[in-house]
Design a protein around this motif. Sequence first.
Motif, PDB file in Angstrom:
ATOM      1  N   VAL A   1       0.863  -1.180   0.000  1.00  0.00           N
ATOM      2  CA  VAL A   1       0.000   0.000   0.000  1.00  0.00           C
ATOM      3  C   VAL A   1       0.898   1.228   0.000  1.00  0.00           C
ATOM      4  CG1 VAL A   1      -1.747   1.280   1.294  1.00  0.00           C
ATOM      5  CG2 VAL A   1      -1.812  -1.211   1.260  1.00  0.00           C
ATOM      6  N   SER A   2       0.553   2.204  -0.790  1.00  0.00           N
ATOM      7  CA  SER A   2       1.322   3.442  -0.862  1.00  0.00           C
ATOM      8  C   SER A   2       1.248   4.188   0.467  1.00  0.00           C
ATOM      9  CB  SER A   2       0.772   4.318  -1.985  1.00  0.00           C
ATOM     10  OG  SER A   2       1.437   5.550  -2.009  1.00  0.00           O
ATOM     11  N   LEU A   3       2.395   4.689   0.907  1.00  0.00           N
ATOM     12  CA  LEU A   3       2.421   5.497   2.124  1.00  0.00           C
ATOM     13  C   LEU A   3       1.672   6.811   1.936  1.00  0.00           C
ATOM     14  CD1 LEU A   3       6.141   4.885   3.101  1.00  0.00           C
ATOM     15  CD2 LEU A   3       4.142   4.103   4.395  1.00  0.00           C
ATOM     16  N   ASP A   4       1.628   7.288   0.714  1.00  0.00           N
ATOM     17  CA  ASP A   4       0.912   8.522   0.370  1.00  0.00           C
ATOM     18  C   ASP A   4       0.099   8.265  -0.894  1.00  0.00           C
ATOM     19  OD1 ASP A   4      -0.008  11.003  -0.423  1.00  0.00           O
ATOM     20  OD2 ASP A   4       1.973  11.866  -0.752  1.00  0.00           O
ATOM     21  N   PRO A   5      -1.137   7.822  -0.745  1.00  0.00           N
ATOM     22  CA  PRO A   5      -1.926   7.454  -1.927  1.00  0.00           C
ATOM     23  C   PRO A   5      -2.331   8.633  -2.814  1.00  0.00           C
ATOM     24  CG  PRO A   5      -3.288   7.349   0.047  1.00  0.00           C
ATOM     25  CD  PRO A   5      -1.879   7.623   0.493  1.00  0.00           C
ATOM     26  N   THR A   6      -2.242   9.849  -2.314  1.00  0.00           N
ATOM     27  CA  THR A   6      -2.676  10.994  -3.123  1.00  0.00           C
ATOM     28  C   THR A   6      -1.648  11.372  -4.186  1.00  0.00           C
ATOM     29  OG1 THR A   6      -1.871  12.509  -1.423  1.00  0.00           O
ATOM     30  CG2 THR A   6      -4.212  11.937  -1.363  1.00  0.00           C
ATOM     31  N   THR A   7      -0.361  11.263  -3.859  1.00  0.00           N
ATOM     32  CA  THR A   7       0.713  11.549  -4.828  1.00  0.00           C
ATOM     33  C   THR A   7       1.822  10.522  -4.612  1.00  0.00           C
ATOM     34  OG1 THR A   7       1.686  13.178  -3.319  1.00  0.00           O
ATOM     35  CG2 THR A   7       0.209  14.027  -5.024  1.00  0.00           C
TER      36      THR A   7
ATOM     37  N   ASN B   1       4.099   8.893  -6.329  1.00  0.00           N
ATOM     38  CA  ASN B   1       5.460   8.977  -6.873  1.00  0.00           C
ATOM     39  C   ASN B   1       6.025  10.397  -6.890  1.00  0.00           C
ATOM     40  OD1 ASN B   1       5.654   6.157  -7.514  1.00  0.00           O
ATOM     41  ND2 ASN B   1       4.211   6.557  -9.181  1.00  0.00           N
ATOM     42  N   LYS B   2       5.494  11.255  -6.059  1.00  0.00           N
ATOM     43  CA  LYS B   2       5.940  12.646  -6.045  1.00  0.00           C
ATOM     44  C   LYS B   2       6.391  13.023  -4.632  1.00  0.00           C
ATOM     45  CE  LYS B   2       4.403  17.265  -7.299  1.00  0.00           C
ATOM     46  NZ  LYS B   2       3.257  18.102  -7.622  1.00  0.00           N
ATOM     47  N   PHE B   3       7.564  13.625  -4.558  1.00  0.00           N
ATOM     48  CA  PHE B   3       8.057  14.096  -3.260  1.00  0.00           C
ATOM     49  C   PHE B   3       7.450  15.466  -2.999  1.00  0.00           C
ATOM     50  CE2 PHE B   3      10.902  15.882  -0.150  1.00  0.00           C
ATOM     51  CZ  PHE B   3      11.115  14.813   0.689  1.00  0.00           C
ATOM     52  N   ASP B   4       6.467  15.499  -2.094  1.00  0.00           N
ATOM     53  CA  ASP B   4       5.754  16.739  -1.803  1.00  0.00           C
ATOM     54  C   ASP B   4       5.285  16.718  -0.353  1.00  0.00           C
ATOM     55  OD1 ASP B   4       3.575  14.993  -1.754  1.00  0.00           O
ATOM     56  OD2 ASP B   4       2.830  15.618  -3.721  1.00  0.00           O
ATOM     57  N   ASN B   5       4.472  17.664   0.018  1.00  0.00           N
ATOM     58  CA  ASN B   5       4.014  17.772   1.407  1.00  0.00           C
ATOM     59  C   ASN B   5       2.666  17.087   1.647  1.00  0.00           C
ATOM     60  OD1 ASN B   5       2.508  19.735   0.012  1.00  0.00           O
ATOM     61  ND2 ASN B   5       2.318  20.995   1.847  1.00  0.00           N
ATOM     62  N   ASN B   6       2.175  16.295   0.698  1.00  0.00           N
ATOM     63  CA  ASN B   6       0.874  15.652   0.881  1.00  0.00           C
ATOM     64  C   ASN B   6       0.859  14.655   2.036  1.00  0.00           C
ATOM     65  OD1 ASN B   6      -0.415  17.128  -1.012  1.00  0.00           O
ATOM     66  ND2 ASN B   6      -0.534  15.525  -2.541  1.00  0.00           N
ATOM     67  N   TYR B   7       1.996  14.098   2.366  1.00  0.00           N
ATOM     68  CA  TYR B   7       2.084  13.223   3.541  1.00  0.00           C
ATOM     69  C   TYR B   7       1.527  13.949   4.765  1.00  0.00           C
ATOM     70  CZ  TYR B   7       4.469  11.357   7.692  1.00  0.00           C
ATOM     71  OH  TYR B   7       4.764  10.889   8.946  1.00  0.00           O
ATOM     72  N   PHE B   8       1.911  15.203   4.937  1.00  0.00           N
ATOM     73  CA  PHE B   8       1.451  15.977   6.092  1.00  0.00           C
ATOM     74  C   PHE B   8      -0.031  16.330   5.972  1.00  0.00           C
ATOM     75  CE2 PHE B   8       6.048  16.702   5.935  1.00  0.00           C
ATOM     76  CZ  PHE B   8       6.384  16.260   7.199  1.00  0.00           C
ATOM     77  N   LYS B   9      -0.500  16.600   4.767  1.00  0.00           N
ATOM     78  CA  LYS B   9      -1.924  16.836   4.562  1.00  0.00           C
ATOM     79  C   LYS B   9      -2.725  15.588   4.939  1.00  0.00           C
ATOM     80  CE  LYS B   9      -1.219  20.164   0.836  1.00  0.00           C
ATOM     81  NZ  LYS B   9      -1.440  20.456  -0.593  1.00  0.00           N
ATOM     82  N   ASN B  10      -2.194  14.426   4.586  1.00  0.00           N
ATOM     83  CA  ASN B  10      -2.852  13.169   4.957  1.00  0.00           C
ATOM     84  C   ASN B  10      -2.965  13.035   6.473  1.00  0.00           C
ATOM     85  OD1 ASN B  10      -3.006  12.491   2.238  1.00  0.00           O
ATOM     86  ND2 ASN B  10      -1.174  11.215   2.297  1.00  0.00           N
ATOM     87  N   LEU B  11      -1.907  13.378   7.185  1.00  0.00           N
ATOM     88  CA  LEU B  11      -1.944  13.275   8.651  1.00  0.00           C
ATOM     89  C   LEU B  11      -3.006  14.200   9.238  1.00  0.00           C
ATOM     90  CD1 LEU B  11       1.854  13.101   9.619  1.00  0.00           C
ATOM     91  CD2 LEU B  11       0.252  11.225   9.195  1.00  0.00           C
ATOM     92  N   VAL B  12      -3.109  15.397   8.706  1.00  0.00           N
ATOM     93  CA  VAL B  12      -4.114  16.354   9.183  1.00  0.00           C
ATOM     94  C   VAL B  12      -5.520  15.777   8.983  1.00  0.00           C
ATOM     95  CG1 VAL B  12      -5.129  18.629   8.758  1.00  0.00           C
ATOM     96  CG2 VAL B  12      -2.635  18.373   8.860  1.00  0.00           C
ATOM     97  N   ASN B  13      -5.698  14.991   7.920  1.00  0.00           N
ATOM     98  CA  ASN B  13      -7.001  14.392   7.607  1.00  0.00           C
ATOM     99  C   ASN B  13      -7.171  12.990   8.191  1.00  0.00           C
ATOM    100  OD1 ASN B  13      -7.894  16.609   6.054  1.00  0.00           O
ATOM    101  ND2 ASN B  13      -6.680  15.906   4.334  1.00  0.00           N
ATOM    102  N   ASN B  14      -6.349  12.642   9.161  1.00  0.00           N
ATOM    103  CA  ASN B  14      -6.390  11.315   9.793  1.00  0.00           C
ATOM    104  C   ASN B  14      -6.227  10.186   8.789  1.00  0.00           C
ATOM    105  OD1 ASN B  14      -6.712  12.176  12.493  1.00  0.00           O
ATOM    106  ND2 ASN B  14      -8.864  12.580  12.083  1.00  0.00           N
ATOM    107  N   SER B  15      -5.381  10.408   7.799  1.00  0.00           N
ATOM    108  CA  SER B  15      -5.147   9.415   6.760  1.00  0.00           C
ATOM    109  C   SER B  15      -3.691   8.980   6.684  1.00  0.00           C
ATOM    110  CB  SER B  15      -5.582   9.968   5.396  1.00  0.00           C
ATOM    111  OG  SER B  15      -6.973  10.203   5.398  1.00  0.00           O
ATOM    112  N   GLY B  16      -3.013   9.018   7.826  1.00  0.00           N
ATOM    113  CA  GLY B  16      -1.656   8.491   7.870  1.00  0.00           C
ATOM    114  C   GLY B  16      -1.714   6.972   7.894  1.00  0.00           C
TER     115      GLY B  16
END
Length: 148
Positions: free
Chosen positions: A65-71, A73-88
Amino acid sequence: MGLDLKDVVVLSGAHTIGFAQCFTFKQRLFDFDGAGNPDPTLDASLLSNLRTVCPNQNNSDTNLVSLDPTTTNKFDNNYFKNLVNNSGLLQSDQALMGDNITASFVMNYSKFPFLFSRDFGISMVKMGNIGVLTSQDGEIRKNCRMVN
């Protein structure tokens, strides 16, 4: 070791790329509390999707499973957006939102991608300088998990 709390939070942002096998987080989906309940901090939609990819059976343990399903293959800040949305994906990642200090870093990195990129570079350099062995004291490992 020379890293502070901010470094730990920003370096966790490396989870914006990569994958995890189901066995590393499956307990969050099916038996987080020992009574058969999922992790209450996990977004309901994400929970449903993860249960599809990682059903409660041993033969799903190695599914990825992708650690960051929104992006993915892209190195960006969406990981942190996921955490804010309880999607870590990983409990250790989502736990950053459970502390006021680390959550404030997460919030800032989710809002300001330039801040994340800048701080990530600084913290990577700091981490790279931890316990560096050179010359005869160091070695290039053939297998990174074992000393040659």
